[in-house]
Design an enzyme around this catalytic site. Structure first.
Site, PDB file in Angstrom:
ATOM      1  CE1 TYR A  90      -2.459  -7.872   8.569  1.00  0.00           C
ATOM      2  CE2 TYR A  90      -4.088  -8.191   6.824  1.00  0.00           C
ATOM      3  CZ  TYR A  90      -2.923  -7.615   7.288  1.00  0.00           C
ATOM      4  OH  TYR A  90      -2.205  -6.793   6.468  1.00  0.00           O
ATOM      5  CG  ASP A 124      -2.580  -8.417   0.737  1.00  0.00           C
ATOM      6  OD1 ASP A 124      -1.929  -8.773   1.716  1.00  0.00           O
ATOM      7  OD2 ASP A 124      -3.597  -7.692   0.813  1.00  0.00           O
ATOM      8  CG  HIS A 141      -1.969  -1.063   1.190  1.00  0.00           C
ATOM      9  ND1 HIS A 141      -2.873  -1.200   0.152  1.00  0.00           N
ATOM     10  CD2 HIS A 141      -2.216  -2.088   2.048  1.00  0.00           C
ATOM     11  CE1 HIS A 141      -3.644  -2.258   0.395  1.00  0.00           C
ATOM     12  NE2 HIS A 141      -3.269  -2.821   1.535  1.00  0.00           N
ATOM     13  CG  ASP A 174      -4.896 -10.019   3.376  1.00  0.00           C
ATOM     14  OD1 ASP A 174      -4.432 -10.637   2.393  1.00  0.00           O
ATOM     15  OD2 ASP A 174      -4.643  -8.818   3.604  1.00  0.00           O
ATOM     16  CG  HIS A 199      -6.417  -5.324   1.557  1.00  0.00           C
ATOM     17  ND1 HIS A 199      -5.883  -6.199   2.487  1.00  0.00           N
ATOM     18  CD2 HIS A 199      -7.554  -4.835   2.094  1.00  0.00           C
ATOM     19  CE1 HIS A 199      -6.668  -6.230   3.555  1.00  0.00           C
ATOM     20  NE2 HIS A 199      -7.694  -5.418   3.342  1.00  0.00           N
TER      21      HIS A 199
HETATM   22  C1  SP5 Z   1      -1.021  -5.161   3.844  1.00  0.00           C
HETATM   23  C2  SP5 Z   1      -2.484  -5.196   4.152  1.00  0.00           C
HETATM   24  O1  SP5 Z   1      -3.112  -6.243   4.095  1.00  0.00           O
HETATM   25  N1  SP5 Z   1      -3.052  -4.058   4.544  1.00  0.00           N
HETATM   26  C3  SP5 Z   1      -4.440  -3.988   4.846  1.00  0.00           C
HETATM   27  C4  SP5 Z   1      -4.862  -2.647   5.311  1.00  0.00           C
HETATM   28  C5  SP5 Z   1      -6.308  -2.636   5.672  1.00  0.00           C
HETATM   29  N2  SP5 Z   1      -6.669  -1.452   6.346  1.00  0.00           N
HETATM   30  C6  SP5 Z   1      -8.068  -1.334   6.648  1.00  0.00           C
HETATM   31  C7  SP5 Z   1      -8.456  -2.272   7.726  1.00  0.00           C
HETATM   32  C8  SP5 Z   1      -9.903  -2.122   8.065  1.00  0.00           C
HETATM   33  C9  SP5 Z   1     -10.288  -3.125   9.088  1.00  0.00           C
HETATM   34  N3  SP5 Z   1     -11.675  -3.278   9.099  1.00  0.00           N
HETATM   35  C10 SP5 Z   1     -12.118  -4.181  10.109  1.00  0.00           C
HETATM   36  C11 SP5 Z   1     -13.520  -4.532   9.855  1.00  0.00           C
HETATM   37  C12 SP5 Z   1     -13.929  -5.564  10.852  1.00  0.00           C
HETATM   38  N4  SP5 Z   1     -15.300  -5.878  10.694  1.00  0.00           N
HETATM   39 ZN    ZN Z   2      -4.042  -7.153   2.603  1.00  0.00          ZN
END
Ligand code: SP5
Ligand code: ZN
Length: 373
Positions: free
Chosen positions: A335, A207, A171, A296, A209
């Site tokens: 995670y 990943d 990111h 993830d 994302h």
């Molecule tokens: C490297 C990587 O995987 N980065 C991911 C960044 C995500 N950031 C936003 C996380 C939002 C978490 N939302 C939690 C919702 C639970 N219901």
């Molecule tokens: Zn990710």
């Protein structure tokens, strides 16, 4: 397979992150890397090696020197300003609408603020990215892990190697940290590989994302092909990039491939997207692929919405290796801590063409993964 690891990641010791303005338990924690390390050691088929120092030049080949200066000073400045917080995150960002109607000339006069609360917004994408005392050193360590992994493949005669990067990187843009990322480990490795080999390089990002930072860094580059399989940004972070119509510009037009998949995506639909990405990569020249490897996508991931299983990671590793290219495999997200080690072991054994056998009884299994100290 060789695994590059450094305990320097432990300095990025975060326990909380911000989610929609409220502090919640952090997802990107030290235990992630320790679980993976312990499981790969228990497997017996992986050899841990430490990174070698590569200095600032490969970072500055990708990132704005101002980002590096900010990350170096962010925590000391937070202390100098007597901001009594367990971690630093922004609350004010220079979003595009603030500058609506302004000319390029006026935009070019925008400047970095002095106060740390302004600087962290200037250099940051989102408020879910805590900075603590050891963040900068850990981020430097993750870059050295990535570059050492590249060395093993370019100079060390390895067909594939794995860098246990933490914090992750995809990111982070040229001038931006975000999404648990500070320096873009995969982009720094890809840039170094392109420079050293004189060949085009492909990046496969699996990943959950979209790797907005990697896409942005190589947007106009025809010599670095970026293919990403990820959750639809209409629903999922990073929200503003990752759509199929983002194909690159200039010399980079056609060298960016975004495959966005819906919530609930399972093994077989995901494998279909993997095959599309691999087919695209196979159509580009070059002999090295950098893999941005996230878990993830796993069914039990707390922030993911896909439904992949451990077995499919073994299959994906096999299919990626079947490209016949050298692989620089770098850890990104993932995670669900109880299965991270097993998922990494499955992927990497697949990439080596080794069957996915359980760790023998009496071995140091994933349940035995312990934090050092
Ligand atoms: C490297 C990587 O995987 N980065 C991911 C960044 C995500 N950031 C936003 C996380 C939002 C978490 N939302 C939690 C919702 C639970 N219901
Ligand atoms: Zn990710």
């Amino acid at each position: 397979m060789k695994v590059v690891y450094t305990p320097r990641h432990l300095g990025h010791d975060v326990s909380r992150e911000t989610f929609l303005g409220q502090a919640v338990a952090a997802n990107e924690v030290a235990e992630r890397a320790e679980r993976i390390r312990a499981t790969l050691v228990a497997d017996g088929g992986f050899e841990l090696v430490g990174p070698t120092a590569h200095g600032p030049d490969p970072i500055l080949a990708v990132h704005d020197p101002g980002l590096v200066r900010f990350l170096e000073d962010a925590w000391p400045q937070t202390r100098r300003e007597a901001i009594d917080r367990a971690f630093l995150v922004a609350d004010t960002y220079p979003v595009r609408a603030m500058f609506e109607g302004m000319s390029d000339a006026a935009m070019s006069r925008l400047r970095e603020p002095r106060a740390v609360g302004g600087r962290v917004g200037w250099w940051g994408l989102d408020s879910g990215n805590p900075i603590v005392q050891g963040t900068y050193d850990a981020a430097l360590g993750a870059v050295d892990v990535a570059l050492t992994t590249a060395d093993l493949v370019l100079d060390g005669g390895q067909t594939a190697a794995y860098g246990l990067c933490r914090p992750p990187g995809h990111h982070a843009g040229r001038s931006m940290a975000g999404g648990y990322c500070f320096f873009n480990n995969a982009a720094i490795a890809a840039e170094s590989i392109a420079g050293r080999t004189g060949e085009p390089v492909a990046i496969l990002d699996v990943d959950f994302h979209h790797g907005n930072g990697t896409q942005q860094i190589f947007w106009r580059r025809g010599d670095v092909f970026y293919a990403s399989i990820h959750a639809d940004p209409a629903d999922i972070y990073p929200f503003f990039l990752g759509h199929a119509d983002e194909v690159g510009e200039g010399p980079g037009e056609g060298a960016n491939l975004n495959l966005a998949l819906p919530a609930g995506t399972g093994d077989s639909d995901y494998l279909g997207a993997v095959d599309r990405a691999l087919e695209a990569i196979a159509g580009t020249p070059g002999s090295v692929v950098v893999v941005s490897l996230g878990f993830d996508t796993y069914g039990q991931d707390p922030i993911g919405t896909f439904a992949l299983t451990t077995g499919v990671y073994h299959e994906i590793g096999q299919r990626v290796a079947a490209l016949g290219r050298r692989l620089v495999i770098l850890q990104e997200g993932g995670y669900y801590r109880p299965s991270l080690g097993e998922n990494a072991r499955a992927w990497l054994r697949g990439a080596e063409g080794r069957p996915l056998e359980p760790i023998p009884a009496g071995g140091f299994g994933p349940e035995g993964a312990r934090m050092p100290g």
